[in-house]
Structures are given as C-alpha cells and as structure tokens.
Motif scaffolding. Structure first.
Motif, PDB file in Angstrom:
ATOM      1  N   ILE A  27       0.841  -1.204   0.000  1.00  0.00           N
ATOM      2  CA  ILE A  27       0.000   0.000   0.000  1.00  0.00           C
ATOM      3  C   ILE A  27       0.875   1.252   0.000  1.00  0.00           C
ATOM      4  O   ILE A  27       0.567   2.239  -0.684  1.00  0.00           O
ATOM      5  CB  ILE A  27      -0.945   0.011   1.218  1.00  0.00           C
ATOM      6  CG1 ILE A  27      -1.888  -1.197   1.159  1.00  0.00           C
ATOM      7  CG2 ILE A  27      -1.747   1.300   1.247  1.00  0.00           C
ATOM      8  CD1 ILE A  27      -2.771  -1.207  -0.076  1.00  0.00           C
ATOM      9  N   ASP A  28       1.993   1.212   0.741  1.00  0.00           N
ATOM     10  CA  ASP A  28       2.909   2.351   0.757  1.00  0.00           C
ATOM     11  C   ASP A  28       3.408   2.658  -0.652  1.00  0.00           C
ATOM     12  O   ASP A  28       3.452   3.817  -1.075  1.00  0.00           O
ATOM     13  CB  ASP A  28       4.112   2.064   1.661  1.00  0.00           C
ATOM     14  CG  ASP A  28       3.717   1.914   3.118  1.00  0.00           C
ATOM     15  OD1 ASP A  28       2.665   2.448   3.493  1.00  0.00           O
ATOM     16  OD2 ASP A  28       4.461   1.272   3.870  1.00  0.00           O
ATOM     17  N   GLY A  29       3.814   1.614  -1.382  1.00  0.00           N
ATOM     18  CA  GLY A  29       4.312   1.818  -2.735  1.00  0.00           C
ATOM     19  C   GLY A  29       3.241   2.371  -3.657  1.00  0.00           C
ATOM     20  O   GLY A  29       3.510   3.266  -4.474  1.00  0.00           O
ATOM     21  N   ILE A  30       2.028   1.841  -3.535  1.00  0.00           N
ATOM     22  CA  ILE A  30       0.925   2.334  -4.362  1.00  0.00           C
ATOM     23  C   ILE A  30       0.636   3.793  -4.051  1.00  0.00           C
ATOM     24  O   ILE A  30       0.467   4.626  -4.954  1.00  0.00           O
ATOM     25  CB  ILE A  30      -0.330   1.469  -4.142  1.00  0.00           C
ATOM     26  CG1 ILE A  30      -0.100   0.067  -4.697  1.00  0.00           C
ATOM     27  CG2 ILE A  30      -1.545   2.108  -4.792  1.00  0.00           C
ATOM     28  CD1 ILE A  30      -1.226  -0.911  -4.421  1.00  0.00           C
ATOM     29  N   VAL A  31       0.589   4.117  -2.754  1.00  0.00           N
ATOM     30  CA  VAL A  31       0.328   5.503  -2.357  1.00  0.00           C
ATOM     31  C   VAL A  31       1.438   6.422  -2.847  1.00  0.00           C
ATOM     32  O   VAL A  31       1.174   7.533  -3.326  1.00  0.00           O
ATOM     33  CB  VAL A  31       0.172   5.611  -0.825  1.00  0.00           C
ATOM     34  CG1 VAL A  31       0.102   7.078  -0.397  1.00  0.00           C
ATOM     35  CG2 VAL A  31      -1.074   4.878  -0.366  1.00  0.00           C
ATOM     36  N   PHE A  32       2.691   5.961  -2.756  1.00  0.00           N
ATOM     37  CA  PHE A  32       3.777   6.789  -3.259  1.00  0.00           C
ATOM     38  C   PHE A  32       3.619   7.052  -4.750  1.00  0.00           C
ATOM     39  O   PHE A  32       3.810   8.178  -5.218  1.00  0.00           O
ATOM     40  CB  PHE A  32       5.140   6.141  -3.003  1.00  0.00           C
ATOM     41  CG  PHE A  32       6.255   6.870  -3.695  1.00  0.00           C
ATOM     42  CD1 PHE A  32       6.708   8.087  -3.202  1.00  0.00           C
ATOM     43  CD2 PHE A  32       6.816   6.367  -4.866  1.00  0.00           C
ATOM     44  CE1 PHE A  32       7.709   8.795  -3.861  1.00  0.00           C
ATOM     45  CE2 PHE A  32       7.817   7.067  -5.525  1.00  0.00           C
ATOM     46  CZ  PHE A  32       8.260   8.281  -5.023  1.00  0.00           C
ATOM     47  N   ALA A  36       3.189  10.683  -6.319  1.00  0.00           N
ATOM     48  CA  ALA A  36       4.172  11.151  -7.296  1.00  0.00           C
ATOM     49  C   ALA A  36       3.485  11.693  -8.536  1.00  0.00           C
ATOM     50  O   ALA A  36       3.885  12.742  -9.085  1.00  0.00           O
ATOM     51  CB  ALA A  36       5.118  10.003  -7.665  1.00  0.00           C
ATOM     52  N   ARG A  37       2.431  10.998  -8.995  1.00  0.00           N
ATOM     53  CA  ARG A  37       1.696  11.487 -10.157  1.00  0.00           C
ATOM     54  C   ARG A  37       0.992  12.800  -9.846  1.00  0.00           C
ATOM     55  O   ARG A  37       0.966  13.717 -10.671  1.00  0.00           O
ATOM     56  CB  ARG A  37       0.670  10.440 -10.610  1.00  0.00           C
ATOM     57  CG  ARG A  37       1.272   9.204 -11.256  1.00  0.00           C
ATOM     58  CD  ARG A  37       2.098   9.538 -12.490  1.00  0.00           C
ATOM     59  NE  ARG A  37       1.333  10.224 -13.518  1.00  0.00           N
ATOM     60  CZ  ARG A  37       0.597   9.626 -14.452  1.00  0.00           C
ATOM     61  NH1 ARG A  37       0.559   8.301 -14.482  1.00  0.00           N
ATOM     62  NH2 ARG A  37      -0.064  10.315 -15.339  1.00  0.00           N
ATOM     63  N   GLN A  38       0.428  12.891  -8.637  1.00  0.00           N
ATOM     64  CA  GLN A  38      -0.250  14.120  -8.246  1.00  0.00           C
ATOM     65  C   GLN A  38       0.720  15.289  -8.136  1.00  0.00           C
ATOM     66  O   GLN A  38       0.347  16.442  -8.328  1.00  0.00           O
ATOM     67  CB  GLN A  38      -0.969  13.919  -6.912  1.00  0.00           C
ATOM     68  CG  GLN A  38      -2.155  12.969  -6.992  1.00  0.00           C
ATOM     69  CD  GLN A  38      -2.807  12.748  -5.645  1.00  0.00           C
ATOM     70  OE1 GLN A  38      -2.787  13.613  -4.786  1.00  0.00           O
ATOM     71  NE2 GLN A  38      -3.389  11.576  -5.461  1.00  0.00           N
ATOM     72  N   SER A 149       4.839  -2.039  -6.720  1.00  0.00           N
ATOM     73  CA  SER A 149       3.758  -1.267  -6.110  1.00  0.00           C
ATOM     74  C   SER A 149       3.809   0.189  -6.560  1.00  0.00           C
ATOM     75  O   SER A 149       2.764   0.810  -6.827  1.00  0.00           O
ATOM     76  CB  SER A 149       3.857  -1.342  -4.584  1.00  0.00           C
ATOM     77  OG  SER A 149       3.784  -2.680  -4.126  1.00  0.00           O
ATOM     78  N   THR A 150       5.006   0.737  -6.648  1.00  0.00           N
ATOM     79  CA  THR A 150       5.151   2.101  -7.141  1.00  0.00           C
ATOM     80  C   THR A 150       4.618   2.219  -8.564  1.00  0.00           C
ATOM     81  O   THR A 150       3.900   3.173  -8.899  1.00  0.00           O
ATOM     82  CB  THR A 150       6.630   2.533  -7.118  1.00  0.00           C
ATOM     83  OG1 THR A 150       7.092   2.565  -5.767  1.00  0.00           O
ATOM     84  CG2 THR A 150       6.807   3.921  -7.725  1.00  0.00           C
ATOM     85  N   PHE A 151       4.965   1.247  -9.402  1.00  0.00           N
ATOM     86  CA  PHE A 151       4.493   1.267 -10.789  1.00  0.00           C
ATOM     87  C   PHE A 151       2.971   1.220 -10.846  1.00  0.00           C
ATOM     88  O   PHE A 151       2.337   1.958 -11.605  1.00  0.00           O
ATOM     89  CB  PHE A 151       5.088   0.093 -11.565  1.00  0.00           C
ATOM     90  CG  PHE A 151       4.542  -0.041 -12.954  1.00  0.00           C
ATOM     91  CD1 PHE A 151       4.937   0.827 -13.960  1.00  0.00           C
ATOM     92  CD2 PHE A 151       3.615  -1.038 -13.256  1.00  0.00           C
ATOM     93  CE1 PHE A 151       4.422   0.710 -15.244  1.00  0.00           C
ATOM     94  CE2 PHE A 151       3.093  -1.153 -14.536  1.00  0.00           C
ATOM     95  CZ  PHE A 151       3.503  -0.280 -15.534  1.00  0.00           C
ATOM     96  N   TRP A 155       0.753   4.168 -12.378  1.00  0.00           N
ATOM     97  CA  TRP A 155      -0.024   3.867 -13.571  1.00  0.00           C
ATOM     98  C   TRP A 155      -1.476   4.320 -13.419  1.00  0.00           C
ATOM     99  O   TRP A 155      -2.078   4.860 -14.344  1.00  0.00           O
ATOM    100  CB  TRP A 155       0.033   2.366 -13.849  1.00  0.00           C
ATOM    101  CG  TRP A 155      -0.684   1.965 -15.115  1.00  0.00           C
ATOM    102  CD1 TRP A 155      -1.949   1.485 -15.233  1.00  0.00           C
ATOM    103  CD2 TRP A 155      -0.155   2.031 -16.442  1.00  0.00           C
ATOM    104  NE1 TRP A 155      -2.252   1.237 -16.539  1.00  0.00           N
ATOM    105  CE2 TRP A 155      -1.166   1.567 -17.320  1.00  0.00           C
ATOM    106  CE3 TRP A 155       1.068   2.426 -16.976  1.00  0.00           C
ATOM    107  CZ2 TRP A 155      -0.989   1.495 -18.686  1.00  0.00           C
ATOM    108  CZ3 TRP A 155       1.248   2.348 -18.347  1.00  0.00           C
ATOM    109  CH2 TRP A 155       0.229   1.893 -19.184  1.00  0.00           C
ATOM    110  N   PHE A 156      -2.033   4.078 -12.216  1.00  0.00           N
ATOM    111  CA  PHE A 156      -3.424   4.447 -11.978  1.00  0.00           C
ATOM    112  C   PHE A 156      -3.561   5.824 -11.337  1.00  0.00           C
ATOM    113  O   PHE A 156      -4.673   6.268 -11.051  1.00  0.00           O
ATOM    114  CB  PHE A 156      -4.107   3.405 -11.086  1.00  0.00           C
ATOM    115  CG  PHE A 156      -4.256   2.058 -11.730  1.00  0.00           C
ATOM    116  CD1 PHE A 156      -5.213   1.843 -12.703  1.00  0.00           C
ATOM    117  CD2 PHE A 156      -3.425   1.010 -11.366  1.00  0.00           C
ATOM    118  CE1 PHE A 156      -5.345   0.594 -13.306  1.00  0.00           C
ATOM    119  CE2 PHE A 156      -3.548  -0.239 -11.959  1.00  0.00           C
ATOM    120  CZ  PHE A 156      -4.513  -0.448 -12.933  1.00  0.00           C
ATOM    121  N   GLY A 157      -2.435   6.498 -11.132  1.00  0.00           N
ATOM    122  CA  GLY A 157      -2.450   7.761 -10.400  1.00  0.00           C
ATOM    123  C   GLY A 157      -3.258   8.861 -11.049  1.00  0.00           C
ATOM    124  O   GLY A 157      -3.825   9.712 -10.363  1.00  0.00           O
TER     125      GLY A 157
END
Length: 230
Positions: A27-32, A36-38, A149-151, A155-157
């Motif tokens: 979840i941390d990686g996804i949130v990051f 990052a996209r934001q 997770s970051t990817f 990607w969905f950001g």
C-alpha cells in the motif's frame, strides 16, 4: 556443492521470511506512486525514483516538497536528514560482518532500508548466522515488491486522486507502527519508544516532520548510549 546448496537455501529462506514485512509496504508503494503522479511526475519518473532511491520515507518527503513547488537543495537536505538513520542501521549490522569484502557490504548497504533492517536485525538477534545469501534473498523480494507497487500506483495515479478519502495516507505510518510493535521486547524498549514518541511530537510542533525525525532519532540514540538497560 554443499556450500552452494546451503547458500541457495538461505537465499530462499530470506525471500520467504521478508514476504510478510515487504507485503505490508504494498500500500505504501501504491500511495507513493499516486502521490508522485499528483506532484506532477510521470510514470517513468516515479518508477525511477523508487528504483534508484529505494527509501520510502525520504521519497515521500521529496514528493511532498515537489508538490509544493520546492526543488533543489531543500530536497537534498531534508532527505539526507531523514536517511541519517541508515548510518545507525549500518553500524548495528557492521560488526556481524567483520572480514567481509567491502564490495559485498556495499551491495547489501544499497538495499538496506527499514523493512530489510527490521528482518535482518530480528534474524540475527534470534541467533541466525550472518549470511549475505539470506539478506540478498530478502532484499530482492522487498525491492521487487516496492517497485512493482510504485508502478501500479503511478499507472493508476491519473485516475485515482483522493488518497485521503480512503485513509491510504495513513498506510506508511501504520507500517512503521507494525515494525515498532514486533520489536518492543523489553521494558527498556517500551521506555525508549515512549520517550522517543514524546520527543518527536515536540520536534514536530516546533519544526515539522523533518525535525520530528531528527529529535526522535537523537533521543533514542542518547538513551541507548547512556543506559545500562537493554
């Protein structure tokens, strides 16, 4: 042959044992990736950030500054201060690897972060033999999970922007609370955790997140240095 099979077994053991810890960072990686996209980073930039830096807290701090339009030396300074704890991680593990070639230590240091240190310290404290193979296996899995997770988040950001509405902004804090909980093994650990938390709160009130990390870290170091308890 037996040495090779033993090393491979330790490598696999490290991969297996890091999974519960590394999975907590999904979840941390996804949130990051989302943040990052934001902040204006592209998918490639966000992924390269995790591939090259591989330090969650400093990555979050840097993205927070970028989102405010702050670039250059403030980012370098704040992330350097946040990552100062890595020096303590190295000092803690270093004596266990005396005689190990410097290039091997540098490879291990490159993948040393909060998650891998938590596993490695627990493994050694439980009587595990210092093994670069074990640590390499743990590091590989942790590195892959963090970057995948970051990817996913990056990607969905563009479509998913309300992280706070789902409580995802708390995921990083929850992960560190989990690390703390499993390492409160003695009454001294509890005392250090309580005093460090109080000092960090004071630091946050006076100077924000970076000050909280610095003050909290120094408090733990001083208590460990002057006390005979363990």
């Amino acid at each position: 042959m037996s040495n090779m099979s033993g090393s491979f077994a330790l490598f696999v053991s490290g991969m297996r044992q890091i999974i519960p810890v590394a999975a907590a960072g999904i979840i941390d990686g996804i949130v990051f990736g989302l943040l990052a996209r934001q902040a204006g980073l592209g998918v490639t930039e966000a992924v390269l950030f995790s591939l090259l830096v591989n330090a969650g807290s400093s990555q979050f701090a840097a993205v927070g500054l970028i989102s405010q339009g702050i670039v250059g030396w403030p980012i370098l300074l704040s992330t350097a201060l946040l990552n100062a704890r890595q020096l303590l991680y190295g000092l803690s593990l270093g004596p266990r690897f005396q005689g190990t070639p410097a290039w091997k230590l540098s490879l291990m240091a490159g993948t040393l972060n909060d998650e891998t240190f938590a596993l490695k310290a627990t493994y050694l404290d439980a009587g595990g033999k210092p093994s670069l193979s074990f640590f390499a296996g743990a590091s590989v899995v942790d590195y892959v999970i963090w970057n995948a997770s970051t990817f996913a988040g990056a990607w969905f950001g563009a479509a998913f922007t309300q992280t706070e509405a789902y409580g995802l902004d708390f995921a990083f804090i929850a992960t560190f609370l989990g690390f703390l909980a499993v390492n409160l093994l003695t009454s001294f650990h509890v005392k250090v955790a309580a005093c460090t938390a109080a000092a960090a709160c004071i630091g946050y009130a006076l100077g924000g997140g970076t000050a909280a990390v610095i003050v909290g870290t120094l408090t733990a170091i001083v208590m460990g240095a002057v006390s005979d308890e363990r």
